[in-house]
Design a protein around this motif. Structure first.
Motif, PDB file in Angstrom:
ATOM      1  N   HIS A  16      43.748  40.145  48.425  1.00 41.39           N
ATOM      2  CA  HIS A  16      43.058  41.362  48.323  1.00 41.39           C
ATOM      3  C   HIS A  16      43.755  42.722  48.753  1.00 41.39           C
ATOM      4  N   SER A  47      43.044  45.969  52.779  1.00 42.05           N
ATOM      5  CA  SER A  47      42.475  45.036  52.085  1.00 42.05           C
ATOM      6  C   SER A  47      41.263  45.365  51.402  1.00 42.05           C
ATOM      7  N   ASN A  64      38.797  43.558  51.073  1.00 38.05           N
ATOM      8  CA  ASN A  64      37.805  42.866  51.991  1.00 38.05           C
ATOM      9  C   ASN A  64      37.322  43.554  53.124  1.00 38.05           C
ATOM     10  N   GLU A  65      37.993  44.677  53.151  1.00 40.80           N
ATOM     11  CA  GLU A  65      37.591  45.790  54.436  1.00 40.80           C
ATOM     12  C   GLU A  65      37.296  47.100  53.860  1.00 40.80           C
ATOM     13  N   HIS A 116      35.686  49.382  44.150  1.00 43.58           N
ATOM     14  CA  HIS A 116      34.976  48.105  44.947  1.00 43.58           C
ATOM     15  C   HIS A 116      34.018  47.322  44.351  1.00 43.58           C
ATOM     16  N   ASN A 132      34.851  43.367  42.960  1.00 46.81           N
ATOM     17  CA  ASN A 132      33.878  42.344  43.460  1.00 46.81           C
ATOM     18  C   ASN A 132      33.231  41.622  42.184  1.00 46.81           C
ATOM     19  N   ASN A 140      34.069  37.539  41.335  1.00 50.55           N
ATOM     20  CA  ASN A 140      32.962  36.677  41.297  1.00 50.55           C
ATOM     21  C   ASN A 140      32.883  36.102  39.832  1.00 50.55           C
TER      22      ASN A 140
END
Length: 105
Positions: free
Chosen positions: A39, A65, A67-68, A96, A100, A104
């Motif tokens: 990521h 990342s 994720n952050e 972002h 995602n 997913n």
């Protein structure tokens, strides 16, 4: 140049009508190359009228990342004081969301 486990995502947003980016491109874009396994943002570039802007924006994103997202937005707010600060944040949020959705699926 980029491994098969990377993805390229564009985020976009509007800038103020008097912003040179709007006059040149009509909108603001940020492109991100992201490693799907870690990521990590491997590369970043944005629509800008000054090359230094794109280099500086790259330094804000590269190595971070996906994720952050809060940490990345905080970095933009603390480091970037050009007229496109809000546009960069909105474009990143847009990228972002797309990332995602990809992850997913």
């Amino acid at each position: 140049m980029f491994p098969d486990h990377t993805v390229y995502i564009i985020g976009d947003s509007k800038t103020a009508s008097n912003n040179p980016i709007t006059q040149k491109f009509n909108t603001f874009f940020i492109g991100l190359v992201i490693d799907r396994n870690s990521h990590e943002i491997l590369e970043a570039e944005c629509s800008s009228t000054i090359a230094l802007t794109s280099k500086f924006v790259r330094s804000i994103f590269t190595g971070k990342s996906m994720n952050e997202p809060e940490a990345i937005i905080e970095g933009i707010e603390k480091r970037y004081f050009g007229s496109s600060q809000k546009a960069i944040i909105v474009a990143f949020k847009n990228a972002h969301i797309k990332y995602n959705q990809i992850m997913n699926n």
